[in-house]
Design a protein around this motif. Structure first.
Motif, PDB file in Angstrom:
ATOM      1  N   THR A 292      72.728  23.818  32.549  1.00 21.78           N
ATOM      2  CA  THR A 292      73.527  23.057  33.512  1.00 21.78           C
ATOM      3  C   THR A 292      74.864  23.744  33.773  1.00 21.78           C
ATOM      4  OG1 THR A 292      72.503  21.039  32.655  1.00 21.78           O
ATOM      5  CG2 THR A 292      74.439  20.785  34.036  1.00 21.78           C
ATOM      6  N   PHE A 293      75.475  24.270  32.716  1.00 23.30           N
ATOM      7  CA  PHE A 293      76.738  24.995  32.912  1.00 23.30           C
ATOM      8  C   PHE A 293      76.546  26.214  33.815  1.00 23.30           C
ATOM      9  CE2 PHE A 293      79.527  28.492  31.645  1.00 23.30           C
ATOM     10  CZ  PHE A 293      80.773  27.933  31.882  1.00 23.30           C
ATOM     11  N   GLY A 294      75.432  26.927  33.635  1.00 22.46           N
ATOM     12  CA  GLY A 294      75.172  28.083  34.505  1.00 22.46           C
ATOM     13  C   GLY A 294      75.076  27.680  35.960  1.00 22.46           C
ATOM     14  N   LEU A 295      74.399  26.545  36.247  1.00 24.41           N
ATOM     15  CA  LEU A 295      74.302  26.066  37.629  1.00 24.41           C
ATOM     16  C   LEU A 295      75.677  25.735  38.182  1.00 24.41           C
ATOM     17  CD1 LEU A 295      72.807  24.967  40.115  1.00 24.41           C
ATOM     18  CD2 LEU A 295      72.543  22.794  38.867  1.00 24.41           C
ATOM     19  N   TRP A 296      76.469  25.017  37.426  1.00 24.02           N
ATOM     20  CA  TRP A 296      77.789  24.617  37.896  1.00 24.02           C
ATOM     21  C   TRP A 296      78.716  25.827  38.039  1.00 24.02           C
ATOM     22  CZ3 TRP A 296      80.692  19.855  38.538  1.00 24.02           C
ATOM     23  CH2 TRP A 296      79.861  18.732  38.728  1.00 24.02           C
ATOM     24  N   TRP A 297      78.606  26.812  37.187  1.00 23.09           N
ATOM     25  CA  TRP A 297      79.439  28.005  37.299  1.00 23.09           C
ATOM     26  C   TRP A 297      79.097  28.783  38.573  1.00 23.09           C
ATOM     27  CZ3 TRP A 297      78.315  33.311  37.247  1.00 23.09           C
ATOM     28  CH2 TRP A 297      79.432  34.157  37.141  1.00 23.09           C
ATOM     29  N   CYS A 298      77.796  28.926  38.847  1.00 23.60           N
ATOM     30  CA  CYS A 298      77.390  29.612  40.079  1.00 23.60           C
ATOM     31  C   CYS A 298      77.879  28.858  41.311  1.00 23.60           C
ATOM     32  CB  CYS A 298      75.880  29.769  40.119  1.00 23.60           C
ATOM     33  SG  CYS A 298      75.214  30.880  38.855  1.00 23.60           S
ATOM     34  N   SER A 299      77.783  27.505  41.269  1.00 26.40           N
ATOM     35  CA  SER A 299      78.245  26.709  42.395  1.00 26.40           C
ATOM     36  C   SER A 299      79.755  26.836  42.581  1.00 26.40           C
ATOM     37  CB  SER A 299      77.856  25.245  42.191  1.00 26.40           C
ATOM     38  OG  SER A 299      78.364  24.423  43.225  1.00 26.40           O
ATOM     39  N   SER A 300      80.505  26.874  41.497  1.00 26.30           N
ATOM     40  CA  SER A 300      81.964  27.005  41.591  1.00 26.30           C
ATOM     41  C   SER A 300      82.356  28.388  42.092  1.00 26.30           C
ATOM     42  CB  SER A 300      82.607  26.739  40.230  1.00 26.30           C
ATOM     43  OG  SER A 300      82.331  25.417  39.784  1.00 26.30           O
ATOM     44  N   MET A 301      81.661  29.429  41.646  1.00 25.60           N
ATOM     45  CA  MET A 301      81.972  30.783  42.087  1.00 25.60           C
ATOM     46  C   MET A 301      81.673  30.971  43.574  1.00 25.60           C
ATOM     47  SD  MET A 301      83.345  32.519  39.672  1.00 25.60           S
ATOM     48  CE  MET A 301      83.209  34.175  40.346  1.00 25.60           C
TER      49      MET A 301
END
Length: 410
Positions: A120-129
Motif C-alpha cells: 500500500t505504501f508503494g502505491l501511495w508513494w507512486c501516486s504522490s510522486m
C-alpha cells in the motif's frame, strides 16, 4: 419511529457484512469516477471507458475484502498502478487500498499485514510522486503517515478482538467450571443426605421391628415385657421423627439463615449411651471399652465414629440374632482405632462369601465416611465366629467438640 427505523437498518447492516461491503464498494467506485471526471488536472490522459473499467476493477473487489483481504489488496493495488501508469488521474483509486489494508491488519497475522502495508505504501508513494510539484520527502512522509495510521488502527482492532475472544473463552470456561462444581456439590450433598437418612431410618426401623416381634410373641404370656417393647417402639419412633424433622429443617433453611445456628442435627458420641440402651432392649449385650486417654474429636469426625457404631449395632440387631457386642476405642498419639466385634451369626443363614460379596448401603456408607477423613476400614468375619469392623481414623488437631462421656458405658 425514526429511532426504530434506524435500529432496524443497523441490524440489517451488521447481520449482513457482504451487503455492507458491496454498498461501500459501489459508493467508492462512483465517487472515484465522479472525481476523475470533474478534475482532469492531475493526469495526462482524459477519462474514458478504459479508465472507468480500471476504476471498477480497483474498487468493486472491496465487496469481498472480509472474505479474501490479501487477494483483494493485491488486485486493488495492481489495478490502481495500471491506472496510474496509463496517465489517468494520479490521485484517485488509492483510497480503497487503505480500507483493504485495515481489513488485512484486522484479520491476518502481523507479518502478512506488514507486507500489505509495504504494498500500500508503494502505491501511495507512486501516486504522490506523480502529483505535480511534490517534493521527495513529502512523497515519503505523507504516504507513510496514512499507511502507518491505517495499519496501526487495524492491528489495535485485531488485538481488541483477540482479547475479547479470549475473555469470552475464559468466561465460558469459568461458567462451565462453576456449573461442574455446582453439580458436584449437589451430588455430594445428595450422597450425604442419603447416608444420613439411611443411618437414621435403618437403625430405628430395625429396633422397631425387633421390639414389635418381641411384643407380639409375649403379648399373651408376659404383658409387662410386651408393654416395655411397645414403650421402646414409641420412644424409638419418636426419636426417629425428631431426627428426620431436624434433617429436613436443614434442607429448608439457607446457608445464611440465622436459625441454622440454633439447630444441631448431627448426633455424636455424647448420644452413644441412648443408642446402646436402645440396642440392649432388643436383646443385644453391648460393652464399651476405652484404651488410652480420651481426646476431643471435631464435630465431623465425632459424627463419623457415631455413625459407624450405629451401623454396626444395626447390622447386629438385623442379622446376628441375640448376641454380645464389644465396642473398643483405642486412642493413640494421633490415631483413633475403633473396633466393633460381635459373636453372633454372620447373617440369616448366609455363608461368609455372600456377606462379603454383596455389601449393603450401610457398609458402603461407612467406607465413604472413613475415606472422607483419610482413614481405613476393614470388615469381615472373625476366626472365632461373629463379625468384626475395624476403623482407623487420624485425629485432627483442630479443636472440636468436648470429649464424649463413655465411662458410664464401660
Amino acid at each position: 419511529m425514526y429511532s426504530y427505523a434506524r435500529a432496524s437498518w443497523w441490524r440489517i447492516f451488521t447481520a449482513r457484512p457482504l451487503l455492507v461491503d458491496t454498498v461501500i464498494a459501489v459508493a467508492l467506485t462512483a465517487i472515484m469516477w465522479m472525481w476523475e471526471l470533474s478534475d482532469i488536472r492531475y493526469g495526462s490522459r482524459p477519462p474514458d471507458g478504459l479508465s472507468l473499467a480500471l476504476t471498477i476493477a480497483v474498487n468493486m473487489p472491496l465487496a469481498l475484502r472480509r472474505r479474501m483481504p490479501c487477494t483483494v489488496l493485491i488486485i486493488s493495488c495492481a489495478m490502481s498502478l495500471v491506472h496510474l501508469a496509463l496517465g489517468y488521474h494520479s490521485q484517485v483509486n488509492k483510497m480503497g487500498a487503505l480500507l483493504v489494508l485495515y481489513t488485512v491488519a484486522v484479520h491476518r497475522p502481523v507479518a502478512v499485514s506488514l507486507a500489505g502495508a509495504v504494498i500500500t505504501f508503494g502505491l501511495w508513494w507512486c501516486s504522490s510522486m506523480a502529483f505535480p510539484g511534490t517534493k521527495f520527502w513529502m512523497a515519503v512522509v505523507w504516504p507513510l503517515m496514512a499507511v502507518g495510521f491505517t495499519w496501526a488502527f487495524g492491528s489495535a482492532t485485531r488485538m481488541v478482538i483477540e482479547s475479547n475472544q479470549l475473555l469470552t473463552e475464559l468466561t465460558q470456561r469459568l461458567r462451565d467450571e462453576q456449573e461442574n462444581k455446582a453439580r458436584l456439590a449437589v451430588a455430594q450433598e445428595r450422597t450425604r443426605i442419603a447416608r444420613e437418612l439411611h443411618d437414621v431410618v435403618a437403625h430405628h426401623l430395625s429396633v422397631v421391628a425387633v421390639q414389635a416381634e418381641l411384643g407380639q410373641y409375649v403379648l399373651s404370656t408376659d404383658p409387662a415385657t410386651a408393654g416395655t417393647a411397645l414403650a421402646t417402639i414409641a420412644d424409638t419412633t419418636r426419636e426417629a421423627l425428631d431426627e428426620m424433622r431436624l434433617l429436613l429443617l436443614i434442607l429448608r433453611i439457607g446457608a445464611d439463615d440465622e436459625r441454622e445456628a440454633h439447630y444441631d442435627v448431627t448426633p455424636g458420641l455424647g448420644d452413644l449411651g441412648t443408642l446402646i440402651e436402645r440396642v440392649r432392649t432388643a436383646g443385644v449385650t453391648v460393652e464399651v471399652t476405652v484404651t488410652g486417654k480420651e481426646k476431643p474429636l471435631p464435630q465431623g469426625l465425632d459424627l463419623c465414629v457415631y455413625r459407624i457404631i450405629q451401623e454396626c449395632l444395626t447390622n447386629v440387631v438385623k442379622h446376628a440374632a441375640p448376641t454380645r457386642v464389644r465396642v473398643t476405642f483405642i486412642y493413640g498419639v494421633s490415631i483413633l482405632t475403633l473396633q466393633v466385634c460381635d459373636d453372633g451369626r454372620l447373617g440369616i443363614g448366609q455363608p461368609v462369601e455372600v456377606i462379603q460379596n454383596t455389601p449393603g448401603q450401610g457398609l458402603i456408607g461407612m467406607t465413604e465416611r472413613v475415606k472422607l477423613y483419610q482413614g481405613t476400614i476393614t470388615t469381615g468375619p472373625r476366626p472365632t465366629g461373629g463379625f468384626q469392623v475395624v476403623a482407623t481414623l487420624p485425629l485432627l488437631t483442630r479443636p472440636g467438640r468436648e470429649p464424649s462421656t463413655l465411662t458410664s458405658e464401660r
